[in-house]
Design a protein around this motif. Structure first.
Motif, PDB file in Angstrom:
ATOM      1  N   LEU A  88       0.836  -1.205   0.000  1.00 25.55           N
ATOM      2  CA  LEU A  88       0.000   0.000   0.000  1.00 25.55           C
ATOM      3  C   LEU A  88       0.869   1.253   0.000  1.00 25.55           C
ATOM      4  O   LEU A  88       0.616   2.212  -0.750  1.00 25.55           O
ATOM      5  N   GLU A  89       1.916   1.243   0.808  1.00 24.39           N
ATOM      6  CA  GLU A  89       2.822   2.382   0.873  1.00 24.39           C
ATOM      7  C   GLU A  89       3.549   2.583  -0.454  1.00 24.39           C
ATOM      8  O   GLU A  89       3.711   3.720  -0.923  1.00 24.39           O
ATOM      9  N   ARG A  90       3.995   1.484  -1.077  1.00 19.16           N
ATOM     10  CA  ARG A  90       4.685   1.586  -2.369  1.00 19.16           C
ATOM     11  C   ARG A  90       3.753   2.152  -3.444  1.00 19.16           C
ATOM     12  O   ARG A  90       4.149   3.007  -4.246  1.00 19.16           O
ATOM     13  N   SER A  91       2.517   1.659  -3.465  1.00 19.04           N
ATOM     14  CA  SER A  91       1.556   2.125  -4.470  1.00 19.04           C
ATOM     15  C   SER A  91       1.249   3.605  -4.281  1.00 19.04           C
ATOM     16  O   SER A  91       1.214   4.379  -5.247  1.00 19.04           O
ATOM     17  N   ALA A  92       1.027   4.009  -3.031  1.00 22.72           N
ATOM     18  CA  ALA A  92       0.728   5.415  -2.750  1.00 22.72           C
ATOM     19  C   ALA A  92       1.909   6.303  -3.128  1.00 22.72           C
ATOM     20  O   ALA A  92       1.727   7.373  -3.736  1.00 22.72           O
ATOM     21  N   LYS A  93       3.104   5.856  -2.816  1.00 24.16           N
ATOM     22  CA  LYS A  93       4.300   6.631  -3.156  1.00 24.16           C
ATOM     23  C   LYS A  93       4.428   6.797  -4.667  1.00 24.16           C
ATOM     24  O   LYS A  93       4.779   7.881  -5.161  1.00 24.16           O
ATOM     25  N   ALA A  94       4.133   5.737  -5.410  1.00 26.74           N
ATOM     26  CA  ALA A  94       4.240   5.790  -6.871  1.00 26.74           C
ATOM     27  C   ALA A  94       3.259   6.797  -7.469  1.00 26.74           C
ATOM     28  O   ALA A  94       3.540   7.401  -8.515  1.00 26.74           O
ATOM     29  N   LEU A  95       2.111   6.989  -6.809  1.00 24.82           N
ATOM     30  CA  LEU A  95       1.117   7.960  -7.285  1.00 24.82           C
ATOM     31  C   LEU A  95       1.217   9.303  -6.578  1.00 24.82           C
ATOM     32  O   LEU A  95       0.352  10.163  -6.744  1.00 24.82           O
ATOM     33  N   LEU A  96       2.276   9.478  -5.791  1.00 27.23           N
ATOM     34  CA  LEU A  96       2.523  10.747  -5.076  1.00 27.23           C
ATOM     35  C   LEU A  96       1.383  11.089  -4.130  1.00 27.23           C
ATOM     36  O   LEU A  96       1.012  12.253  -3.961  1.00 27.23           O
ATOM     37  N   ILE A  97       0.841  10.051  -3.485  1.00 27.86           N
ATOM     38  CA  ILE A  97      -0.201  10.237  -2.481  1.00 27.86           C
ATOM     39  C   ILE A  97       0.413  10.016  -1.099  1.00 27.86           C
ATOM     40  O   ILE A  97       1.042   8.975  -0.857  1.00 27.86           O
ATOM     41  N   GLU A  98       0.229  10.972  -0.221  1.00 25.06           N
ATOM     42  CA  GLU A  98       0.701  10.821   1.155  1.00 25.06           C
ATOM     43  C   GLU A  98      -0.399  10.156   1.975  1.00 25.06           C
ATOM     44  O   GLU A  98      -1.510  10.690   2.087  1.00 25.06           O
ATOM     45  N   LEU A  99      -0.109   9.001   2.525  1.00 23.22           N
ATOM     46  CA  LEU A  99      -1.119   8.282   3.294  1.00 23.22           C
ATOM     47  C   LEU A  99      -1.602   9.128   4.471  1.00 23.22           C
ATOM     48  O   LEU A  99      -0.802   9.803   5.126  1.00 23.22           O
ATOM     49  N   PRO A 100      -2.903   9.089   4.755  1.00 24.93           N
ATOM     50  CA  PRO A 100      -3.451   9.950   5.805  1.00 24.93           C
ATOM     51  C   PRO A 100      -3.201   9.441   7.219  1.00 24.93           C
ATOM     52  O   PRO A 100      -3.488  10.146   8.187  1.00 24.93           O
ATOM     53  N   PHE A 101      -2.676   8.208   7.332  1.00 22.35           N
ATOM     54  CA  PHE A 101      -2.392   7.632   8.643  1.00 22.35           C
ATOM     55  C   PHE A 101      -1.023   6.978   8.633  1.00 22.35           C
ATOM     56  O   PHE A 101      -0.545   6.508   7.601  1.00 22.35           O
ATOM     57  N   SER A 102      -0.416   6.907   9.799  1.00 20.80           N
ATOM     58  CA  SER A 102       0.851   6.194   9.938  1.00 20.80           C
ATOM     59  C   SER A 102       0.610   4.695   9.857  1.00 20.80           C
ATOM     60  O   SER A 102      -0.527   4.225   9.952  1.00 20.80           O
ATOM     61  N   ARG A 103       1.686   3.937   9.700  1.00 24.44           N
ATOM     62  CA  ARG A 103       1.575   2.476   9.677  1.00 24.44           C
ATOM     63  C   ARG A 103       0.922   1.974  10.965  1.00 24.44           C
ATOM     64  O   ARG A 103       0.023   1.134  10.925  1.00 24.44           O
ATOM     65  N   THR A 104       1.350   2.487  12.090  1.00 28.69           N
ATOM     66  CA  THR A 104       0.799   2.061  13.373  1.00 28.69           C
ATOM     67  C   THR A 104      -0.694   2.354  13.459  1.00 28.69           C
ATOM     68  O   THR A 104      -1.486   1.522  13.917  1.00 28.69           O
ATOM     69  N   ASP A 105      -1.095   3.535  13.013  1.00 33.05           N
ATOM     70  CA  ASP A 105      -2.516   3.896  13.057  1.00 33.05           C
ATOM     71  C   ASP A 105      -3.346   3.016  12.118  1.00 33.05           C
ATOM     72  O   ASP A 105      -4.477   2.642  12.460  1.00 33.05           O
ATOM     73  N   LEU A 106      -2.801   2.712  10.936  1.00 34.46           N
ATOM     74  CA  LEU A 106      -3.514   1.824  10.008  1.00 34.46           C
ATOM     75  C   LEU A 106      -3.722   0.445  10.640  1.00 34.46           C
ATOM     76  O   LEU A 106      -4.806  -0.141  10.536  1.00 34.46           O
ATOM     77  N   GLU A 107      -2.702  -0.054  11.285  1.00 25.41           N
ATOM     78  CA  GLU A 107      -2.823  -1.353  11.956  1.00 25.41           C
ATOM     79  C   GLU A 107      -3.894  -1.308  13.036  1.00 25.41           C
ATOM     80  O   GLU A 107      -4.681  -2.250  13.189  1.00 25.41           O
ATOM     81  N   LYS A 108      -3.946  -0.196  13.780  1.00 30.77           N
ATOM     82  CA  LYS A 108      -4.954  -0.055  14.847  1.00 30.77           C
ATOM     83  C   LYS A 108      -6.369   0.013  14.267  1.00 30.77           C
ATOM     84  O   LYS A 108      -7.307  -0.572  14.814  1.00 30.77           O
ATOM     85  N   ILE A 109      -6.528   0.730  13.161  1.00 25.60           N
ATOM     86  CA  ILE A 109      -7.847   0.849  12.530  1.00 25.60           C
ATOM     87  C   ILE A 109      -8.316  -0.520  12.036  1.00 25.60           C
ATOM     88  O   ILE A 109      -9.482  -0.895  12.220  1.00 25.60           O
ATOM     89  N   ILE A 110      -7.420  -1.267  11.436  1.00 29.71           N
ATOM     90  CA  ILE A 110      -7.777  -2.607  10.952  1.00 29.71           C
ATOM     91  C   ILE A 110      -8.149  -3.512  12.121  1.00 29.71           C
ATOM     92  O   ILE A 110      -9.162  -4.219  12.087  1.00 29.71           O
ATOM     93  N   GLU A 111      -7.340  -3.484  13.170  1.00 35.02           N
ATOM     94  CA  GLU A 111      -7.621  -4.313  14.350  1.00 35.02           C
ATOM     95  C   GLU A 111      -8.958  -3.939  14.983  1.00 35.02           C
ATOM     96  O   GLU A 111      -9.768  -4.815  15.334  1.00 35.02           O
TER      97      GLU A 111
END
Length: 282
Positions: free
Chosen positions: A52-75
Motif C-alpha cells: 500500500l505504501e509503495r503504491s501510494a508513493k508511486a502515485l505521489l499520495i501521502e497516506l493519511p495515517f501512519s503504519r501504526t494507526d492503520l494497523e490499529k484501525i484494521i484491528e
C-alpha cells in the motif's frame, strides 16, 4: 456484522458517505489493498501495508495515517465486526476537491470495508478452473495497485462470458498475469512464473508461494512464458489473496492434466505457512 469505515468513523456498510467530489469517484485517483482475515487475524498484514505504501508513493499520495494507526484501525474494525473470517478492502484516494486534473491541496482519504469472505467453491479446487487467453490492454505500471481496474474488469467479464473463471493476459506474445491473479506453470518439475516487473502486480500470495516452493525444494524460475509454453504445461495454477492456490484445468480449448502432484505439494505447504502466520500474529 459487516462494517464500513470513512472519514475516521466505522459505519453501517450500506450508509452512503462518499462525496460527489471524491477523486476516487471522479478519476479513480487512488490505491487499494485487499487483506484476508483468518481466525480474527489479518494474513500477511505487514506485506500488504508495505505494498500500500509503495503504491501510494508511486502515485505521489501521502497516506493519511501512519503504519501504526492503520494497523490499529484494521484491528479495531475486525473487533467491531466480530468476524473471525473476513475480506478487508482498504482504499486511499487523493481526497475531496472540485474536479480538476491537477493535484489538489487536500488530505488523502481512507475508506475500508469489512465483509464476510467470498468463497470459491470446493469443486474449483478439486477439478480446476477454465481460463481464457486475452490481449493485455492495461497501462504500463501494473505494479501499482491502483483503483483503475476497468481493463481487468472487461477481461474478467469476457472470460466469464465464455464460461471461464479467469482471463490470462498476454502482452507481445508473453503471459503477464491473470485479470485478478498471478499465473504459475509447472513443466518438468520446475515452477515458472512471470518476473515481477512493472507489467504485473507482484501478489502477496505469489511472493509467499514462491517462498514455500523453495522451502519444499522445488526449482523456481521467474521468466517470460509464451502461449505455447503455458498450453504445454504439466500443471498450471493462479494465485491471489482471495483464492490462495487455484489449479487450472483448461486454457482456451487446451485441457491440462487432472493429476497435479506439485500443486498438491504447494497447496499443503501454503496451508501450513498460512496457519503458522496466523498463529504467530494472533
Amino acid at each position: 456484522m459487516e462494517l464500513g469505515y470513512y472519514d475516521g468513523q466505522f459505519r453501517d456498510i450500506n450508509e452512503k458517505v462518499i462525496p460527489i467530489d471524491e477523486r476516487g469517484h471522479q478519476f479513480g485517483d487512488g490505491v487499494y489493498e485487499f487483506i484476508r482475515v483468518y481466525k480474527g487475524t489479518p494474513l500477511a498484514l505487514s506485506q500488504h501495508l508495505d505494498r500500500l505504501e509503495r503504491s501510494a508513493k508511486a502515485l505521489l499520495i501521502e497516506l493519511p495515517f501512519s503504519r501504526t494507526d492503520l494497523e490499529k484501525i484494521i484491528e479495531e474494525g475486525i473487533q467491531k465486526s466480530t468476524l473471525e473470517e473476513a475480506d478487508i478492502y482498504m482504499q486511499v484516494t487523493r481526497g475531496i476537491s472540485p474536479r480538476n486534473h491537477l493535484f489538489p491541496d487536500t488530505k488523502a482519504e481512507l475508506s475500508m470495508t469489512i465483509r464476510h469472505p467470498r468463497q470459491m467453491p470446493d469443486e474449483a479446487y478439486e477439478k480446476g478452473i477454465s481460463t481464457l487467453l486475452l490481449e493485455d490492454e492495461r497501462w504500463a505500471n501494473c505494479y501499482i495497485k491502483s483503483l483503475n481496474l476497468l481493463p481487468n474488469i472487461l477481461a474478467k467479464q469476457a472470460a466469464a462470458s465464455k464460461g471461464c473463471k479467469e482471463a490470462i493476459l498476454v502482452k507481445d506474445g508473453y503471459i503477464t498475469e491473470g485479470s485478478s491473479s498471478n499465473v504459475f506453470v509447472i513443466k518438468d518439475q520446475i515452477l515458472y512464473t512471470t518476473p515481477a516487473t512493472k507489467q504485473i502486480l507482484c501478489g502477496i500470495t505469489r511472493t509467499n508461494v514462491l517462498a514455500c516452493a523453495k522451502e519444499e525444494g522445488i526449482q523456481v524460475r521467474e521468466q517470460h512464458m509464451t502461449i505455447d509454453f503455458i498450453k504445454q504445461a504439466d500443471e498450471a495454477f493462479v494465485t491471489s489473496t482471495s483464492i490462495g492456490i487455484l489449479p487450472i484445468a483448461r486454457i482456451d480449448e487446451q485441457h491440462l492434466s487432472s493429476t497435479r502432484p506439485i500443486i498438491d505439494k504447494l497447496t499443503n505447504a501454503y496451508q501450513i505457512f498460512r496457519e503458522q502466520q496466523v498463529h504467530i500474529q494472533s
